[in-house]
Design an enzyme around this catalytic site. Sequence first.
Site, PDB file in Angstrom:
ATOM      1  N   GLY A 184       0.850  -1.200   0.000  1.00  0.00           N
ATOM      2  CA  GLY A 184       0.000   0.000   0.000  1.00  0.00           C
ATOM      3  C   GLY A 184       0.883   1.247   0.000  1.00  0.00           C
ATOM      4  N   GLY A 187       3.816   1.456   2.732  1.00  0.00           N
ATOM      5  CA  GLY A 187       4.879   0.497   2.434  1.00  0.00           C
ATOM      6  C   GLY A 187       5.716   0.938   1.243  1.00  0.00           C
ATOM      7  N   HIS A 447       1.783  26.812 -20.747  1.00  0.00           N
ATOM      8  CA  HIS A 447       2.785  26.013 -21.465  1.00  0.00           C
ATOM      9  C   HIS A 447       4.182  26.522 -21.109  1.00  0.00           C
ATOM     10  CE1 HIS A 447       4.715  23.818 -24.695  1.00  0.00           C
ATOM     11  NE2 HIS A 447       5.363  24.937 -25.005  1.00  0.00           N
TER      12      HIS A 447
END
Length: 468
Positions: A184, A187, A447
């Site tokens: 998960g 971890g 951008h």
Amino acid sequence: MNNNFDVIIIGSGPGGYVCAIRSAQLGFKTACVESRKTLGGACLNVGCIPSKSLLHSSELYHKAQKEFNNLGIETTNIKLNLSKMMNNKKKSVQILTKGIEFLFKKNKITHLKGKGLISSKNTVTVIDNSNKKTSYTTKNIVIATGSEPTSLPGIIIDEKIIVSSTGALSFDKVPKELIVIGGGYIGLELSSVWKRLGANVMVIEFLDHIIPGMDKNISTEFLKILNKQGINFKLESKVTRVSVVKNKAVVDFTNKKSLRRERIECDKVLIAVGRKSNIGEDVTKLDIKLDNQKKIQVNEKFETSIKNIYAIGDVIDKGPMLAHKAEDEGIAVAEIIAGQAGHVNYNVIPAVIYTSPEVAMVGKTEEQLKKENIKYNVGKFPFLANSRAKINNETEGFVKIISDEKTDKVLGVSMISAVAGTMIAELALAMEFGASAEDIARTCHAHPTHSEAVKEAAMAVDKRPIHF
Ligand SMILES: Cc1cc2nc3c(=O)[nH]c(=O)nc-3n(C[C@H](O)[C@H](O)[C@H](O)COP(=O)(O)OP(=O)(O)OC[C@H]3O[C@@H](n4cnc5c(N)ncnc54)[C@H](O)[C@@H]3O)c2cc1C
């Protein structure tokens, strides 16, 4: 001190301390009880903050070692000073926990130091360090006692060799071999930290995929990325025993498909199989209703089965165990107590994994929508085709937007990107406002930014991305 309050909150984690501040802002005489030495709960002391500090430092260390030379930044003799890195983490925790002390003073919140127990529906008793008991009366009580790490049956966490996340945030040297039980977010974040700092890391996961609950496309891609980074995985594997022999851990596990048994020796084992709600004996005694996972049941007003006793955060049966969910509930419950319309939208709670690249999601996954029989369209855009990601050598990952087939309303977004944790806020906002994919596609994005991939994914829902 006058011992009568309008609101007493038990626990000063992100749920409790935010609730205390909002209560005080609303004019309530507010107290917050905390048994830990410092304010801020698991999040600030042993959770979000120390883990993100180590993720940040270890990522820089890794980049300095592996990437700087390619950019023309020549570095020699890069060395790890783990105790300095840990001190830096400690400093961040100190600054932020002190920050809450400051906010408590600023908002005239009484900080009650000790363990808080609800002795009756209007009384909280605080037991301090020297075992002295003081009782306080209050019109309203908010339980925000959070959660603590859990283990597997028969495996005892000693925080030396077999550790929880708390122990894994404070190793005094880099383990040679680290086994992480549970794929998960906790971890995997800690696997990343110790892999970057030089450990051999293996993750053992019970399911056939990592990050359960996230979109399957994301989980598959993320597994590939982590594998490439050198983290090893044993999926579909059940850990049967972890024992300590001569300062080493021995981990036994069985592959669920082949039934092949394996035994691996390592320096440390991190048990990252989840967290359990922190329910005090007072809650049990008062017969406050719990669900079958021992979480406090609350209604839409965060009321428990006893009127005027509320509960929020990791300790309740609603939403994911995340700091920002707890914070929003803290604000909502204070407003509800004040007679306002406090509300948390559980359909729009983002979740982020702060690895490199980051993983983020909000709303529903494709798997959930299939289960619910909802028809949808999908737009995907890879960072390989995003100019900013290319410049920064951050081309791994993609954005995936799912919208309703009929209305085009955005139902869920998942992404893997260097800055996914920051970008997901745009999508949460879009979803809060009920935006369509077309709304996002028609919004001008600066951008060159990673965010342009969000716009392109939204355009891809209508099969008209420009750069892919
Ligand atoms: C390693 C790790 C990393 C994490 N990273 C993230 C992340 O990046 N983002 C995210 O959103 N979430 C993250 N989380 C989860 C997050 O920490 C929790 O969801 C959040 O702290 C829950 O907040 P809370 O207020 O409900 O409870 P907690 O933060 O658990 O606070 C509860 C507090 O109540 C106190 N308490 C308990 N009982 C009593 C009592 N009887 N009297 C007085 N005080 C009491 C406890 O000492 C504690 O300080 C992480 C967790 C861990 C372990």
